[in-house]
Enzyme design. Structure first.
Site, PDB file in Angstrom:
ATOM      1  N   ASN A   1       0.837  -1.204   0.000  1.00 27.58           N
ATOM      2  CA  ASN A   1       0.000   0.000   0.000  1.00 27.58           C
ATOM      3  C   ASN A   1       0.867   1.248   0.000  1.00 27.58           C
ATOM      4  O   ASN A   1       1.789   1.363   0.819  1.00 27.58           O
ATOM      5  CB  ASN A   1      -0.869   0.015   1.273  1.00 27.58           C
ATOM      6  CG  ASN A   1      -1.688   1.287   1.386  1.00 27.58           C
ATOM      7  OD1 ASN A   1      -2.632   1.490   0.638  1.00 27.58           O
ATOM      8  ND2 ASN A   1      -1.319   2.160   2.324  1.00 27.58           N
ATOM      9  N   GLU A   2       0.580   2.168  -0.898  1.00 28.02           N
ATOM     10  CA  GLU A   2       1.227   3.490  -0.946  1.00 28.02           C
ATOM     11  C   GLU A   2       2.715   3.430  -0.601  1.00 28.02           C
ATOM     12  O   GLU A   2       3.199   4.137   0.288  1.00 28.02           O
ATOM     13  CB  GLU A   2       0.489   4.469  -0.004  1.00 28.02           C
ATOM     14  CG  GLU A   2      -0.936   4.722  -0.451  1.00 28.02           C
ATOM     15  CD  GLU A   2      -1.629   5.869   0.274  1.00 28.02           C
ATOM     16  OE1 GLU A   2      -1.108   6.351   1.297  1.00 28.02           O
ATOM     17  OE2 GLU A   2      -2.704   6.274  -0.182  1.00 28.02           O
TER      18      GLU A   2
ATOM     19  N   TYR B   1      -7.923  11.771  -2.830  1.00 31.02           N
ATOM     20  CA  TYR B   1      -8.891  12.317  -1.863  1.00 31.02           C
ATOM     21  C   TYR B   1      -9.069  13.795  -2.165  1.00 31.02           C
ATOM     22  O   TYR B   1      -8.100  14.486  -2.482  1.00 31.02           O
ATOM     23  CB  TYR B   1      -8.368  12.156  -0.432  1.00 31.02           C
ATOM     24  CG  TYR B   1      -8.287  10.718   0.027  1.00 31.02           C
ATOM     25  CD1 TYR B   1      -9.409  10.062   0.511  1.00 31.02           C
ATOM     26  CD2 TYR B   1      -7.088  10.010  -0.015  1.00 31.02           C
ATOM     27  CE1 TYR B   1      -9.344   8.728   0.941  1.00 31.02           C
ATOM     28  CE2 TYR B   1      -7.010   8.682   0.412  1.00 31.02           C
ATOM     29  CZ  TYR B   1      -8.145   8.054   0.886  1.00 31.02           C
ATOM     30  OH  TYR B   1      -8.083   6.750   1.321  1.00 31.02           O
TER      31      TYR B   1
ATOM     32  N   GLU C   1      -8.480   3.659  -3.538  1.00 34.42           N
ATOM     33  CA  GLU C   1      -8.818   4.589  -2.443  1.00 34.42           C
ATOM     34  C   GLU C   1      -9.253   5.895  -3.084  1.00 34.42           C
ATOM     35  O   GLU C   1      -8.458   6.542  -3.781  1.00 34.42           O
ATOM     36  CB  GLU C   1      -7.613   4.855  -1.530  1.00 34.42           C
ATOM     37  CG  GLU C   1      -7.303   3.726  -0.589  1.00 34.42           C
ATOM     38  CD  GLU C   1      -6.248   4.094   0.449  1.00 34.42           C
ATOM     39  OE1 GLU C   1      -6.170   5.265   0.865  1.00 34.42           O
ATOM     40  OE2 GLU C   1      -5.490   3.177   0.825  1.00 34.42           O
TER      41      GLU C   1
ATOM     42  N   GLN D   1     -13.466   5.281   3.316  1.00 37.09           N
ATOM     43  CA  GLN D   1     -13.630   3.876   3.642  1.00 37.09           C
ATOM     44  C   GLN D   1     -15.125   3.597   3.825  1.00 37.09           C
ATOM     45  O   GLN D   1     -15.923   4.433   3.425  1.00 37.09           O
ATOM     46  CB  GLN D   1     -12.820   3.543   4.880  1.00 37.09           C
ATOM     47  CG  GLN D   1     -11.319   3.814   4.621  1.00 37.09           C
ATOM     48  CD  GLN D   1     -10.375   3.254   5.688  1.00 37.09           C
ATOM     49  OE1 GLN D   1     -10.782   2.547   6.605  1.00 37.09           O
ATOM     50  NE2 GLN D   1      -9.084   3.570   5.574  1.00 37.09           N
TER      51      GLN D   1
HETATM   52  O1  AHR Z   1      -7.794   5.633   3.865  1.00 36.89           O
HETATM   53  C1  AHR Z   1      -6.972   6.187   4.860  1.00 36.89           C
HETATM   54  C2  AHR Z   1      -5.491   6.121   4.519  1.00 36.89           C
HETATM   55  O2  AHR Z   1      -5.246   6.942   3.404  1.00 36.89           O
HETATM   56  C3  AHR Z   1      -4.958   4.786   4.108  1.00 36.89           C
HETATM   57  O3  AHR Z   1      -4.544   4.021   5.189  1.00 36.89           O
HETATM   58  C4  AHR Z   1      -3.778   5.142   3.257  1.00 36.89           C
HETATM   59  O4  AHR Z   1      -3.512   4.173   2.284  1.00 36.89           O
HETATM   60  C5  AHR Z   1      -4.123   6.490   2.685  1.00 36.89           C
HETATM   61  O5  AHR Z   1      -3.080   7.385   2.842  1.00 36.89           O
END
Ligand code: AHR
Length: 501
Positions: free
Chosen positions: A173-174, A245, A293, A349
Site C-alpha cells: 500500500n502506498e 482524496y 482509495e 472507507q
Molecule cells: O484511507 C486512509 C489512509 O489513506 C490509508 O490508510 C492510506 O492508504 C491512505 O493514505
C-alpha cells in the site's frame, strides 16, 4: 431563469461494460472502522460473532461487490499470523501506522466471515513494508490452498475447512509515501512487487494482482513512479492502483465541486503511462486501473499522537454535507466515464473512518450524505456505459476553468431494458434545464427521478438529525416527444431511471 444543457446518448456509442467492482469499498484497521464499526460485541444489534447487524444491513443495502482489507497504511506493519488462530492467544501489538494498540481480535478469518455476511468479495492486501515475498506467499497458501500443506492445514485447524479463493490482491500500500512503514523507492518497490507477484501466483495461478501506483498525483515522484514500477513488474501484475482524496480546504465550493475534473485527468494520465510502458515492452497485455482509495477527506492531518496506543479510537470521522455528496456523485460519474479502463475502485472507507456509514459505540447508526450517490450508482449503474455527448454552459473557478455545470453519464442495462442517467447540476444558485435525447432507444418512459438536494449546501446528517439530507423521488423528469426533459435543481444529484419498451 435557468440554464440549458443537453445530452445525447446512443446505445451503439459505448464506452464499456461496467465492472461491478468499481462499487467496491475499504475497511482498514484504523479508527473505529473495525472495532466499534463492523465489530462491537455487546452492542444491542451484535450477532454471536460480535458483528453489528445494523452495520451489516446498511452495507448490504449498498450491494458492495468487493472490500479491500486490512489496509491501507496498517498493512505495511501487519503480521497476518497475529490475526489467526484462537483469539485468547492473539497478541496485542503496537500499531505503528496510526499509533494505536491492535488487539488482533479481528483477523483474516473473521473479516472473511463478515464479508460473506455482507455479500462482498475480499480484496486482500499483503505487507510489503516490513515484510515481503515469504509472508505474502504463505498468506496466499493459508487463504487459497485447499489442504495438505502447512499453511493450508493451519487454516483448516482454525476451523475454516474451505479455501477462500480470494482472487484480487494488492501488492502493498502506498509504498511511495514517506509516512508508510517501510516506504521504498520505485526501483526497490518495483522489484519487490515483481518477485512477490511471481511467488504468490506460483501458489495460486488464478490471482489478479494490483501494483501500487502513487499515493496521489501531487506526489513529487508521480508519473516517474508509475513508469518505473511498471517497467519492473509489468508481466506479473494486472492492475495499477490510484489513490485520490478531495478536500474543500479553501472553502471554495465552485472549485471543490469541480474536483472530478481532476479525477478524470488523473485517470487519463495513469492510463497513458500504462500504455507507454506497454508500447515500450511491445506487450499485448493491457494494464487496468484500480482506484482503490478515493473519497472526500476533510479531517486529513488529524494528530495521531492524541490517540497514542488506544484501541479503536475515533479517527477521521468526517461529517459529510451536501457539497461532499455532490463531489462523490461527480467522482462516481468520472469512474463510469472510464469504465473501459477502471475496473476496480474502493470508496475509502466504509464505516466511521471517512465513511458513508457512521456509528456510535453502544448507540445508533446513521447514513451520511455520501451514502446516497454511492447507493444509487451501485444499484442502478450496472450495465454498459454510453458516451455522454454533452452540451452544457461552463464556469471558471479558482482551480479549474471550463467546468461544465452539467456532469452526467448514462448506463444501459440490457437485461432489465433500463437506462439510468446520473447527473449533477454544479450550479449553486440556478436550476439546469436538461434535455436527454435517447434517439436509438425507441419508446421510453420515466420510472423514477431521484434527487438529493438541500437549501443548505452545508447540511449534513448527524446522530441527532439523521434524516436531514435524504434523497426524494419527486424529481420532475418527463418523457417529451422521445426525449427526456428535467429541470435539475441547483446543486443537486439526480438519478433518472428510464424504461425501454
Ligand atoms: O484511507 C486512509 C489512509 O489513506 C490509508 O490508510 C492510506 O492508504 C491512505 O493514505
Amino acid at each position: 431563469m435557468s440554464n440549458r444543457a443537453s445530452m445525447i446518448v446512443d446505445k451503439d456509442f459505448t464506452i464499456g461494460q461496467v465492472d461491478d467492482r468499481i462499487y467496491g469499498s475499504f475497511i482498514e484497521h484504523l479508527g473505529r472502522a473495525v472495532y466499534g464499526g463492523i465489530y462491537e460485541p455487546g452492542h444491542p444489534t451484535a450477532d454471536g460473532n460480535g458483528f453489528r447487524l445494523d452495520v451489516l444491513e446498511a452495507v448490504r443495502q449498498l450491494n458492495v461487490p468487493i472490500i479491500r482489507y486490512p489496509g491501507g497504511n496498517f498493512v505495511s506493519g501487519y503480521n497476518w499470523e497475529d490475526g489467526v488462530g484462537p483469539r485468547e492467544e492473539r497478541k496485542r501489538k503496537l500499531e505503528l501506522a496510526w499509533w494505536t494498540t491492535e488487539t488482533n481480535a479481528i483477523g483474516t478469518n473473521e473479516f472473511a466471515d463478515w464479508a460473506k455476511l455482507a455479500g462482498s468479495e475480499v480484496m486482500m492486501a499483503v505487507n510489503l513494508g516490513t515484510r515481503g515475498v515469504d509472508a505474502a506467499r504463505n498468506l496466499v497458501e493459508y487463504c487459497n490452498h485447499p489442504s495438505g500443506s502447512y499453511w493450508s492445514d493451519l487454516r483448516v485447524s482454525h476451523g475454516y475447512k474451505e479455501p477462500y479463493a480470494f482472487k484480487t490482491w494488492c501488492l502493498g500500500n502506498e509504498m511511495d509515501g514517506p509516512w508508510q512503514i517501510g516506504a521504498k523507492t520505485a526501483v526497490e518497490y518495483g522489484r519487490l512487487a515483481n518477485e512477490t507477484a511471481k511467488a504468490m501466483r506460483w501458489v495460486d495461478p488464478g490471482l489478479e494482482l494490483v501494483a501500487c501506483g502513487s499515493s496521489g498525483s501531487s506526489m513529487n515522484t508521480f508519473a516517474e513512479w508509475e513508469a518505473t514500477v511498471l517497467d519492473l513488474c509489468y508481466d506479473n501484475v494486472d492492475f495499477l492502483s490510484l489513490h485520490t482524496y478531495y478536500n474543500n480546504n479553501k472553502e471554495d465550493t465552485a472549485s471543490f465541486l469541480a474536483s472530478s475534473l481532476d479525477m478524470d485527468y488523473f485517470i487519463d494520465s495513469v492510463a497513458a503511462i500504462c500504455d507507454y510502458i506497454q508500447a515500450k515492452k511491445k506487450s499485448k497485455k493491457k494494464i487496468y486501473l484500480s482506484m482503490d482509495e478515493w473519497n472526500v477527506w476533510k479531517t486529513q492531518g488529524t494528530s495521531r499522537a492524541e490517540q497514542r496506543w488506544q484501541v479503536g479510537p475515533p479517527e477521521f470521522e468526517d461529517v459529510y454535507n451536501l457539497e461532499d455528496a455532490l463531489v462523490v456523485g461527480c467522482c462516481l460519474i468520472s469512474l463510469l466515464k472510464h469504465a473501459d479502463r477502471v475496473k476496480m475502485a474502493c470508496l475509502a472507507q466504509l464505516v466511521n473512518v471517512i465513511a458513508p456509514i457512521s456509528t456510535e459505540n453502544g448507540g445508533p447508526l446513521w447514513l451520511q450524505t455520501t451514502y446516497f450517490p454511492y447507493l444509487h450508482a451501485s444499484l442502478y449503474g450496472r450495465g454498459t456505459v454510453l458516451h455522454p455527448m454533452i452540451s452544457s454552459p461552463k464556469y471558471d473557478a479558482k482551480d479549474f476553468t471550463d467546468v461544465p455545470y452539467l456532469e452526467a453519464v448514462s448506463v444501459y442495462n440490457e437485461e432489465l431494458q433500463e437506462v439510468t442517467v446520473f447527473a449533477v447540476n454544479r450550479h449553486l444558485t440556478e436550476g439546469l434545464d436538461l434535455t436527454v435525447d435517447l434517439r436509438s432507444f425507441g419508446k421510453i418512459s420515466v420510472l423514477e427521478h431521484l434527487v438529493l438536494e438541500n437549501e443548505d449546501l452545508k447540511a449534513a446528517n448527524t446522530k441527532d438529525n439523521p434524516h436531514n439530507v435524504r434523497p426524494h423521488s419527486r424529481g420532475n423528469a418527463i418523457q417529451d416527444n422521445g426525449q427526456i426533459r428535467a429541470l435539475l435543481a441547483k446543486a443537486s444529484w439526480n438519478v433518472i431511471r428510464l424504461k425501454i419498451s
